[in-house]
Design a protein around this motif. Structure first.
Motif, mmCIF file in Angstrom:
data_model
loop_
_atom_site.group_PDB
_atom_site.id
_atom_site.type_symbol
_atom_site.label_atom_id
_atom_site.label_comp_id
_atom_site.label_asym_id
_atom_site.label_seq_id
_atom_site.Cartn_x
_atom_site.Cartn_y
_atom_site.Cartn_z
ATOM 1 N N VAL A 58 0.823 -1.213 0.000
ATOM 2 C CA VAL A 58 0.000 0.000 0.000
ATOM 3 C C VAL A 58 0.858 1.265 0.000
ATOM 4 O O VAL A 58 0.536 2.233 -0.690
ATOM 5 C CB VAL A 58 -0.970 0.000 1.210
ATOM 6 N N GLU A 59 1.956 1.249 0.734
ATOM 7 C CA GLU A 59 2.796 2.449 0.841
ATOM 8 C C GLU A 59 3.362 2.912 -0.493
ATOM 9 O O GLU A 59 3.663 4.083 -0.650
ATOM 10 C CB GLU A 59 3.939 2.208 1.812
ATOM 11 N N TRP A 89 1.837 2.254 -3.563
ATOM 12 C CA TRP A 89 0.812 2.360 -4.592
ATOM 13 C C TRP A 89 0.651 3.801 -5.055
ATOM 14 O O TRP A 89 0.823 4.753 -4.297
ATOM 15 C CB TRP A 89 -0.533 1.873 -4.082
ATOM 16 N N GLN A 90 0.261 3.953 -6.299
ATOM 17 C CA GLN A 90 -0.147 5.226 -6.885
ATOM 18 C C GLN A 90 -1.581 4.995 -7.370
ATOM 19 O O GLN A 90 -1.795 4.198 -8.288
ATOM 20 C CB GLN A 90 0.754 5.600 -8.071
ATOM 21 N N TRP A 146 -8.113 5.676 -3.193
ATOM 22 C CA TRP A 146 -7.527 5.896 -1.866
ATOM 23 C C TRP A 146 -8.616 5.963 -0.811
ATOM 24 O O TRP A 146 -8.413 5.516 0.324
ATOM 25 C CB TRP A 146 -6.663 7.150 -1.850
ATOM 26 N N VAL A 179 -9.391 2.454 0.007
ATOM 27 C CA VAL A 179 -8.297 1.909 0.816
ATOM 28 C C VAL A 179 -8.403 2.424 2.245
ATOM 29 O O VAL A 179 -8.281 1.650 3.202
ATOM 30 C CB VAL A 179 -6.915 2.264 0.201
ATOM 31 N N GLY A 180 -8.649 3.715 2.411
ATOM 32 C CA GLY A 180 -8.779 4.288 3.754
ATOM 33 C C GLY A 180 -9.902 3.653 4.549
ATOM 34 O O GLY A 180 -9.742 3.339 5.737
ATOM 35 N N LEU A 218 0.146 7.529 -1.390
ATOM 36 C CA LEU A 218 -0.639 7.307 -0.177
ATOM 37 C C LEU A 218 -0.879 8.623 0.552
ATOM 38 O O LEU A 218 0.065 9.314 0.925
ATOM 39 C CB LEU A 218 0.110 6.338 0.751
ATOM 40 N N TYR A 242 -4.143 8.511 5.683
ATOM 41 C CA TYR A 242 -4.251 7.056 5.792
ATOM 42 C C TYR A 242 -2.951 6.413 6.250
ATOM 43 O O TYR A 242 -2.925 5.254 6.629
ATOM 44 C CB TYR A 242 -4.678 6.438 4.459
ATOM 45 N N ARG A 243 -1.863 7.153 6.231
ATOM 46 C CA ARG A 243 -0.564 6.606 6.626
ATOM 47 C C ARG A 243 -0.574 6.149 8.086
ATOM 48 O O ARG A 243 -0.021 5.114 8.425
ATOM 49 C CB ARG A 243 0.547 7.629 6.403
ATOM 50 N N LEU A 300 -2.302 2.829 8.371
ATOM 51 C CA LEU A 300 -1.423 1.804 7.821
ATOM 52 C C LEU A 300 -0.341 1.443 8.832
ATOM 53 O O LEU A 300 -0.115 0.262 9.115
ATOM 54 C CB LEU A 300 -0.801 2.303 6.510
#
Length: 111
Positions: free
Chosen positions: A16-17, A19-20, A26, A29-30, A74, A78-79, A82
């Motif tokens: 995930v870190e 990904w573009q 996103w 993902v979040g 990312l 959301y970091r 993660l």
């Protein structure tokens, strides 16, 4: 949690870190990261696995094209989620800490 699920989650979270994705991906993902964290805290490994699948499906497609110009790294919001999940999966007690106040007001907070 079964070791196979823990390993699969660790691999997806590591991916995930880098990904573009488009902003809408996103957001998915979040939401998936939040659902993973909540399921892990509740000990609901079936829900955790479902949320992990949602995160993985929101990831980049194998074929890229003209839409690449709208791809983003990312988001910082959301970091933290993660990082919490990665640390929870690495630790002896896989229970993430309670959501922070800033998280509750995020884009996926219930309205």
């Amino acid at each position: 949690m079964e070791e196979e699920l823990r390993q699969m989650a660790a691999e997806v979270l590591a991916d995930v870190e880098v990904w573009q994705l488009r902003a809408k991906n996103w957001d998915v993902v979040g939401q998936g990261l939040k659902a993973m964290r909540d399921a892990l805290a509740a000990g609901d490994f079936a829900a955790f696995e479902q949320a992990l699948g949602d995160v993985e499906l929101a990831g980049p497609q194998r074929i890229s094209g003209l839409e690449d110009c709208s791809m983003l790294p990312l988001p910082e919001e959301y970091r933290e989620r993660l990082d919490e999940l990665v640390h929870a999966l690495d630790g002896d007690n896989p229970t993430p800490r309670a959501p922070s106040g800033s998280d509750a007001a995020g884009p996926d907070a219930p309205s």
